[in-house]
Design an enzyme around this catalytic site. Structure first.
Site, PDB file in Angstrom:
ATOM      1  N   PRO A 143       0.952  -1.248  -0.097  1.00  0.00           N
ATOM      2  CA  PRO A 143       0.064   0.023   0.043  1.00  0.00           C
ATOM      3  C   PRO A 143       0.783   1.374  -0.001  1.00  0.00           C
ATOM      4  CG  PRO A 143      -0.399  -1.326   2.018  1.00  0.00           C
ATOM      5  CD  PRO A 143       0.586  -1.927   1.097  1.00  0.00           C
ATOM      6  N   GLY A 186       4.385   3.911   5.008  1.00  0.00           N
ATOM      7  CA  GLY A 186       5.864   3.980   5.673  1.00  0.00           C
ATOM      8  C   GLY A 186       6.491   3.083   5.089  1.00  0.00           C
ATOM      9  N   LEU A 187       6.170   2.376   3.927  1.00  0.00           N
ATOM     10  CA  LEU A 187       7.097   1.142   3.441  1.00  0.00           C
ATOM     11  C   LEU A 187       7.780   1.732   2.232  1.00  0.00           C
ATOM     12  CD1 LEU A 187       4.463  -1.826   3.655  1.00  0.00           C
ATOM     13  CD2 LEU A 187       6.291  -1.188   5.403  1.00  0.00           C
ATOM     14  N   SER A 209       6.793   3.640  -0.561  1.00  0.00           N
ATOM     15  CA  SER A 209       6.104   3.630  -1.867  1.00  0.00           C
ATOM     16  C   SER A 209       6.622   4.764  -2.761  1.00  0.00           C
ATOM     17  CB  SER A 209       4.697   3.565  -1.846  1.00  0.00           C
ATOM     18  OG  SER A 209       4.298   4.791  -1.003  1.00  0.00           O
ATOM     19  N   SER A 210       6.917   6.025  -2.237  1.00  0.00           N
ATOM     20  CA  SER A 210       7.241   7.221  -2.779  1.00  0.00           C
ATOM     21  C   SER A 210       8.633   6.864  -3.561  1.00  0.00           C
ATOM     22  CB  SER A 210       7.448   8.348  -2.066  1.00  0.00           C
ATOM     23  OG  SER A 210       6.226   8.471  -1.489  1.00  0.00           O
ATOM     24  N   ASP A 213      15.219   6.420   2.324  1.00  0.00           N
ATOM     25  CA  ASP A 213      14.171   5.501   1.439  1.00  0.00           C
ATOM     26  C   ASP A 213      14.781   5.310   0.050  1.00  0.00           C
ATOM     27  OD1 ASP A 213      12.962   6.059   3.855  1.00  0.00           O
ATOM     28  OD2 ASP A 213      11.250   6.550   2.956  1.00  0.00           O
TER      29      ASP A 213
HETATM   30  C1  MEV Z   1      10.286   8.385   6.087  1.00  0.00           C
HETATM   31  O1  MEV Z   1      10.390   6.751   5.529  1.00  0.00           O
HETATM   32  C2  MEV Z   1      11.573   8.369   7.098  1.00  0.00           C
HETATM   33  C3  MEV Z   1      11.724   9.781   7.760  1.00  0.00           C
HETATM   34  O2  MEV Z   1      12.878   9.552   8.663  1.00  0.00           O
HETATM   35  C4  MEV Z   1      12.053  10.806   6.795  1.00  0.00           C
HETATM   36  C5  MEV Z   1      13.139  10.673   5.917  1.00  0.00           C
HETATM   37  O3  MEV Z   1      14.044   9.947   6.417  1.00  0.00           O
HETATM   38  O4  MEV Z   1      13.065  11.421   4.992  1.00  0.00           O
HETATM   39  C6  MEV Z   1      10.669  10.029   8.660  1.00  0.00           C
END
Ligand code: MEV
Length: 300
Positions: free
Chosen positions: A87, A91-92, A94-95, A138
């Site tokens: 999804p 938080g996984l 995807s972007s 990411d």
């Molecule tokens: C997002 O997956 C992780 C954060 O630390 C933001 C980032 O590292 O750019 C919240």
């Protein structure tokens, strides 16, 4: 002619948010991917076709095309199709995955493959363009794959040994906006700089300890990290319910992963994965079993 590239999602094991302020993070690519297929067209439009649930990815895809066109010094009209195995806004990553896969597919179509380092750098710029602020975490994990120790102050990543770590991911079903949550932490830091800087520094220490001994007291360090993420205000009722449920079902540790404010938690529960998945599903949430250390971006 069309080209398909895929890139993995990620989980952050340690260090989210703190990594935005220069502390290290540990993140691993997961065996769930996003596939991007690009096809040249006669006009100069860039059209993105995907399920409605992936609409959030459009700005990233469009910016990724712009960045590749500028990098290669040539452009093309494109039809782009996206398919995801996990999804969005959960938080996984995807972007990052859709950005990395788009850059790889478009550059392959126009000129031939470009090195992973260039893909990771371009993808990081795209995240900064769209979000205003983003660490390299990411996009680096999605490009290189494996498990990475991220040193944002030096802008470098170090591959860690793959210890065949399996995690249960629990998705609350509530998307979280990374941009907004990163801003919330920034506001808290401006309000209470001394306290928040200590929390951030402490998260960094946990990450360093985990790096020295990945696999030993992984769960305990995850629980510690989660307490500090709670202190930063990125927890939610739903995330806590899943985290406490996972621990009560035998997980050695469980924490928010990624930005929080919704999205996912991860649980380390060797031998108890089924019990933890059941408790996640009983709460009406999506449980996914993921293996860390998946391959980075690739042309299919
Ligand atoms: C997002 O997956 C992780 C954060 O630390 C933001 C980032 O590292 O750019 C919240």
């Amino acid at each position: 002619m069309s080209v398909t590239a895929s890139a993995p999602g990620k989980v952050i094991l340690f260090g989210e948010h703190a990594v935005v302020y220069g502390e290290p993070a540990i993140a691993g690519a997961i065996d769930k991917r996003i596939y991007v297929t690009v096809e040249a067209r006669q006009d100069d439009k860039v059209e993105v076709l995907s399920g409605a649930e992936l609409n959030d990815g459009y700005p990233y895809v469009l910016k990724a095309c712009e960045r590749v066109f500028a990098y290669l010094g040539r452009s093309s009209g494109l039809t782009i199709r996206i398919r995801s195995e996990f999804p969005p806004a959960s938080g996984l990553g995807s972007s990052a995955a859709v950005t990395v896969a788009t850059i790889a597919a478009v550059s392959e179509l126009l000129e031939g493959s470009i090195p992973k380092k260039e893909i990771a750098d371009l993808a990081h710029k795209v995240e900064q363009d769209v979000q205003g602020a983003a660490s390299i975490t990411d996009t680096a994990v999605s490009a290189y794959g494996g498990i990475l120790y991220v040193k944002p102050d030096l802008g470098v990543v170090e591959p860690l040994p793959n210890k065949n770590i399996q995690l249960v991911v629990g998705y609350t079903g509530k998307p979280g906006s990374t941009t907004e949550i990163v801003r919330t932490v920034k506001t808290l830091r401006n309000q209470h700089p001394e306290v928040v800087d200590n929390i951030i520094h402490c998260i960094g220490r946990i990450t360093m300890l985990a790096k020295e001994n990945l696999g030993n007291d992984l769960g305990g360090l995850m629980d510690l990290n989660n307490g500090l993420l709670e202190a930063l205000g990125v927890g939610t009722f739903e995330l806590s319910a899943l985290i406490y449920g996972a621990r009560a079902s035998g997980a050695k540790g469980a924490k928010i992963t990624g930005a929080g404010g919704g999205g996912c938690m991860i649980a380390y529960a060797p031998g108890r994965e089924d019990a933890v998945s059941k408790v996640v599903e009983k709460g009406g949430c999506l449980a996914m079993l993921v293996n860390l250390g998946a391959e980075g971006v690739r042309i299919e």
